[in-house]
Design a protein around this motif. Structure first.
Motif, PDB file in Angstrom:
ATOM      1  N   THR A   6       2.687  27.229  43.570  1.00  0.00           N
ATOM      2  CA  THR A   6       4.394  26.796  42.922  1.00  0.00           C
ATOM      3  C   THR A   6       4.741  27.586  42.017  1.00  0.00           C
ATOM      4  O   THR A   6       3.769  28.297  41.458  1.00  0.00           O
TER       5      THR A   6
ATOM      6  N   VAL B 151      11.308  26.055  38.891  1.00  0.00           N
ATOM      7  CA  VAL B 151      10.349  26.794  39.663  1.00  0.00           C
ATOM      8  C   VAL B 151      11.253  27.631  40.289  1.00  0.00           C
ATOM      9  O   VAL B 151      12.245  27.539  41.031  1.00  0.00           O
TER      10      VAL B 151
ATOM     11  N   ASP C 148       7.858  26.389  46.781  1.00  0.00           N
ATOM     12  CA  ASP C 148       7.115  25.718  46.815  1.00  0.00           C
ATOM     13  C   ASP C 148       5.960  26.602  47.919  1.00  0.00           C
ATOM     14  O   ASP C 148       6.453  26.406  48.616  1.00  0.00           O
TER      15      ASP C 148
ATOM     16  N   ARG D   2       6.676  16.891  41.101  1.00  0.00           N
ATOM     17  CA  ARG D   2       7.313  17.448  42.337  1.00  0.00           C
ATOM     18  C   ARG D   2       6.149  17.737  43.408  1.00  0.00           C
ATOM     19  O   ARG D   2       7.331  17.447  44.569  1.00  0.00           O
TER      20      ARG D   2
ATOM     21  N   VAL E  36      -4.235  19.916  38.410  1.00  0.00           N
ATOM     22  CA  VAL E  36      -3.052  20.984  38.365  1.00  0.00           C
ATOM     23  C   VAL E  36      -4.417  21.930  37.745  1.00  0.00           C
ATOM     24  O   VAL E  36      -4.647  21.882  37.418  1.00  0.00           O
TER      25      VAL E  36
ATOM     26  N   LEU F 144       4.656  19.754  37.942  1.00  0.00           N
ATOM     27  CA  LEU F 144       4.333  20.124  38.674  1.00  0.00           C
ATOM     28  C   LEU F 144       3.374  19.069  39.692  1.00  0.00           C
ATOM     29  O   LEU F 144       4.046  19.088  41.122  1.00  0.00           O
TER      30      LEU F 144
END
Lengths: 483, 310
Positions: free
Chosen positions: A152, A164, A167, A98, A447, A95
């Motif tokens: 996300t 995923v 987003d 990304r 995160v 994550l």
């Protein structure tokens, strides 16, 4: 004894808690063996206690209806969803990767647009982007970061892997519910916290505060940070108030702010006070009536001028939504490769672009098997779920796609994972769910431990949005190797 | 502190005070009507009158009986001053000031609202009304206690104190007015003396001042003394003198308050000049009416000084 666990049928999907009837997965073992010691009556009582707690805590979301806006109690299932710490660490790294790449991508689009010149991103995507803001070209926000807060959506397919799904880089919501879910579970199932190693979630507001503070243009000890809300009629108002309270920030509406000399001030009992950082929960288009929607009464006239001059920080930055586009989504693996020279750690769901002739042909021929989504909607609106659709629905969507192919993508119908959910008083049935972790980025990245698990409470349904019959569960990241 | 937040916090305190006082008022009436001789014509509608809500009431009810009055005061969502309406306003205001009001206040106000909405029939019927009203008073005091125990004494606190004391002073004038009105209605009766004691005794009880009154004045319950006590005693927290003092003190702690403080000090100096303790009938009612006007002008001055422009 709550024996329903022994007959709980996992069905044809990946179940988060149970590998087969009576056999919990490793991260769920302590939880399930504890729950089994309770009686059906205990479970029914705890379910009621959870409902009372939700009411007392005033955890609500707003539903719009013809009779006005109604505050509904947050639907909460007391059986938590468990994920192993080891698996989560990999996902969390994915994550971060990304969001880092997406921020480089956004910054590039508002500067040299190298990714377009290098033909990694087809030019038509940018040309027809709804959320590209030409007013933002050439602006360089601190750390080159545009999307500071990202939600996300992850799903697990039959194979048990996370993918995923989308987003959310504009004004993602749900994090307050993640925190409240944990607070409720601590009250309802306090015993399990003693036996299982469950990672805490409550440092999010502090991390959000640090992220926002680091953006302050004035290097003062205590910058003035505000949460800008559209007001009590917004469906996420509860969350805006909650986050302001948790961070010790001011909760403001547009009418509380004023711009003078390209600087933002708030109206206080002592007069005007300068504002340094605005965590805005208002969509770009309503942010500044001088620049965007002239009719907007939610925003603040001149706020964009102040931001461009670097006198105030806006999180997320205006224009960050350019990456919140389901067509851009399809290119994220290439975006990660292009900017970071890495392979994506968490894969995308296979996606067909209707703009591409060949892919569109496939989509139109397989509408009954696919999920079709508009590129720029959120909240689960304007979608076609092929297997649950009528012939008429499919004809409508075929027309929409042909009329505006850039605006549609399609994905295979996923076999979303399930988790045991209490139905009625104490029955246990599988229900589909997803997961929305929240990722922060400014100078550093963060995160959440887990995220917000949303459950489709209707049998067989894949729609988890609270406005459309969804509920939620606490999400546990469990250390299965702890001694 | 945001001007808008100051305004909301101020109203939280006012509505909270209103909830408690309304519950007290209904409770006292309940008692009073049990004690009064049956020949005395003294109706529940007085409750509506002392709250200056006749118009609102008559728009919706034909019969001015106990059931309608109590329903109007406690459970009528269309009456902006009823307990349920006030609770709703508190909730809305707490919800929008969660950044300055202690988090637990939100839970307590939810609990109280849920209790009142679930049990409103108990309040309207007579047999369990006392229990119901008691719970409301306790619930309000619980919230006030929480604020006392956990709120820092910053600007928000002083706005709460302003709202609380202004609403309190207003309610004290209304309770005194209730006593004066009741008295006027029974002047021709034989048992006046006895009834007078009953009425003023109940006025004292309605603000919880009966005990302190006796200890301070060391005299029997007499109209003149009761009125003097509730207007001018400096120690009891619901008297006009005390509330005005608290208002001036709170205003001093807030920015840009000089004009308001001067106004309050001047008011304190001459506010009791026009009262005639020997005449507790119509002249008292007129005096109390003027007092209410003064209180309204304090509110306007507070709003002008700190609240957002309308």
């Amino acid at each position: 004894m709550w024996t329903k666990w022994n007959t709980y049928a996992t069905g044809d999907f990946f179940d988060e808690l149970m590998s087969s009837p009576g056999n919990p997965r490793k991260p769920a073992r302590k939880l399930v063996s504890y729950l089994k010691t309770l009686s059906d009556k205990d479970i029914a009582a705890r379910k009621l206690a959870a409902e009372a707690t939700v009411r007392d805590m005033g955890v609500t979301f707003t539903v719009y209806s013809d009779e006005g806006n109604i505050d509904r109690a947050w639907p909460f299932d007391i059986v938590p969803r468990t994920i192993s710490k080891q698996q989560w660490e990999v996902t969390a790294a994915g994550l971060k990767q990304r969001l880092q790449a997406l921020n480089m991508f956004i910054d590039d689009l508002y500067h040299k647009q190298k990714i377009v010149k290098d033909k990694v991103l087809p030019a038509y995507i940018l040309e027809q982007s709804k959320n590209f803001r030409k007013e933002c070209v050439g602006i360089s926000p601190p750390f080159g970061v545009w999307a500071h807060i990202c939600g996300t959506d992850l799903v697990r397919d039959k194979d048990g892997e996370f993918y995923v799904l989308e987003d959310n880089l504009r004004v993602p919501s749900g994090v307050a519910y993640m925190l409240e879910n944990r607070a409720i579970t601590k009250r309802i199932l306090p015993e399990v916290f003693e036996i299982a190693d469950i990672a805490p979630v409550d440092d999010y507001p502090a991390r959000l505060f640090d992220t926002l503070r680091s953006l302050s243009p004035r290097k003062v000890k205590k910058p003035v940070i505000v949460v800008l809300t559209p007001g009590i009629y917004n469906s996420a108002y509860f969350e805006h108030a909650f986050l302001a309270q948790q961070m010790g920030a001011e909760l403001v509406e547009g009418s509380d702010l004023i711009v003078q000399d390209d600087t933002v001030y708030m109206k206080t009992i002592s007069g005007l006070e300068r504002v340094d950082v605005i965590y805005r929960r208002i969509d770009d288009l309503f942010l500044d009536p001088e620049v965007f929607n002239k009719e907007s009464t939610l925003g603040v006239a001149g706020i964009l001028r102040a931001w461009k001059k670097g006198n105030v920080a806006l999180a997320n930055a205006p224009g960050a939504g350019v990456a919140d586009d389901k067509v851009v989504y399809a290119f994220v693996p290439q975006i990660i490769k292009y900017y970071l020279d890495q392979d994506a750690i968490v894969p995308n769901v296979e996606t067909y672009l209707c703009y591409d002739d060949k892919q569109r042909e496939y989509v139109l021929a397989n509408l009954d098997k696919l999920v079709v989504k508009p590129a720029n909607e959120s909240g689960g609106y304007g979608m076609l779920v092929g297997p649950h659709s009528t012939k008429k629905d499919r004809e409508t969507f075929a027309g929409l796609i042909k009329a505006n192919p850039r605006n549609y993508i399609a994905q295979p119908t996923l076999a979303l994972s399930t988790a045991p959910t209490i139905i009625g008083k104490s029955d246990l049935e599988p229900r589909h769910l997803d997961l929305r972790p929240f990722i922060l980025q400014a100078e550093n990245q963060y995160v959440t431990t887990g995220g917000l698990t949303r459950v489709a409470l209707r049998k067989g349904s894949l729609v988890v949005n609270s406005s459309q019959g969804g509920g939620s569960k606490d999400t546990w990241i469990v250390d299965t190797e702890a001694k | 502190m945001l001007s808008k937040v100051a305004e909301r916090v101020y109203w939280i305190a006012r509505y909270l005070e209103r909830v408690e006082n309304t519950a007290r008022l209904v409770g006292v009436y309940d008692n009073l009507l049990f004690d009064l001789p049956r020949t005395v014509e003294f109706g529940w509608f007085n409750l509506v009158q002392i709250n200056s809500a006749q118009e609102d009431f008559l728009e919706r009810y034909k019969v001015k009986d106990e059931r309608n009055v109590v329903k109007f005061m406690l459970g009528d969502a269309n009456n902006p001053s009823s307990v349920v309406s006030s609770l709703k306003m508190i909730r809305e205001n707490v919800r929008t000031t969660m950044d300055v009001v202690p988090g637990e206040a939100w839970e307590l106000i939810n609990e109280l609202s849920i209790y009142v909405n679930d049990n409103i029939q108990q309040g309207i019927g007579r047999s369990q009304r006392n229990v119901f009203l008691d719970e409301i008073v306790k619930g309000s005091q619980q919230i006030n206690g929480l604020l006392y125990g956990t709120m820092p004494h910053d600007a928000a606190w002083y706005f709460i104190r302003l709202g609380r004391n202004l609403e309190r002073a207003d309610m004290t004038t209304r309770l005194l007015d209730a006593g004066a009105a009741a008295l006027l209605q029974m002047e021709r009766d034989e048992s006046t003396v006895n009834v007078e004691q009953l009425i003023w005794g109940n006025v004292l009880r309605s603000v919880g001042a009966d005990q302190s009154y006796r200890r301070t004045t060391r005299s029997a319950v007499e109209g003149e003394d009761v009125v003097y006590y509730l207007l001018e005693d400096a120690q009891f927290p619901r008297t006009i003198a005390h509330c005005l003092n608290a208002l001036a003190d709170s205003a001093k702690k807030l920015p840009r308050s000089k004009e308001l403080v001067d106004f309050l000090i001047k008011l304190q100096e001459n506010i009791f000049d026009d009262i005639d303790y020997n005449n507790l009938g119509e002249p008292l009612r007129e005096y109390l009416n003027d007092l209410q006007q003064d209180l309204a002008s304090i509110h306007s001055a507070i709003a002008r000084t700190w609240f957002p422009e309308v």
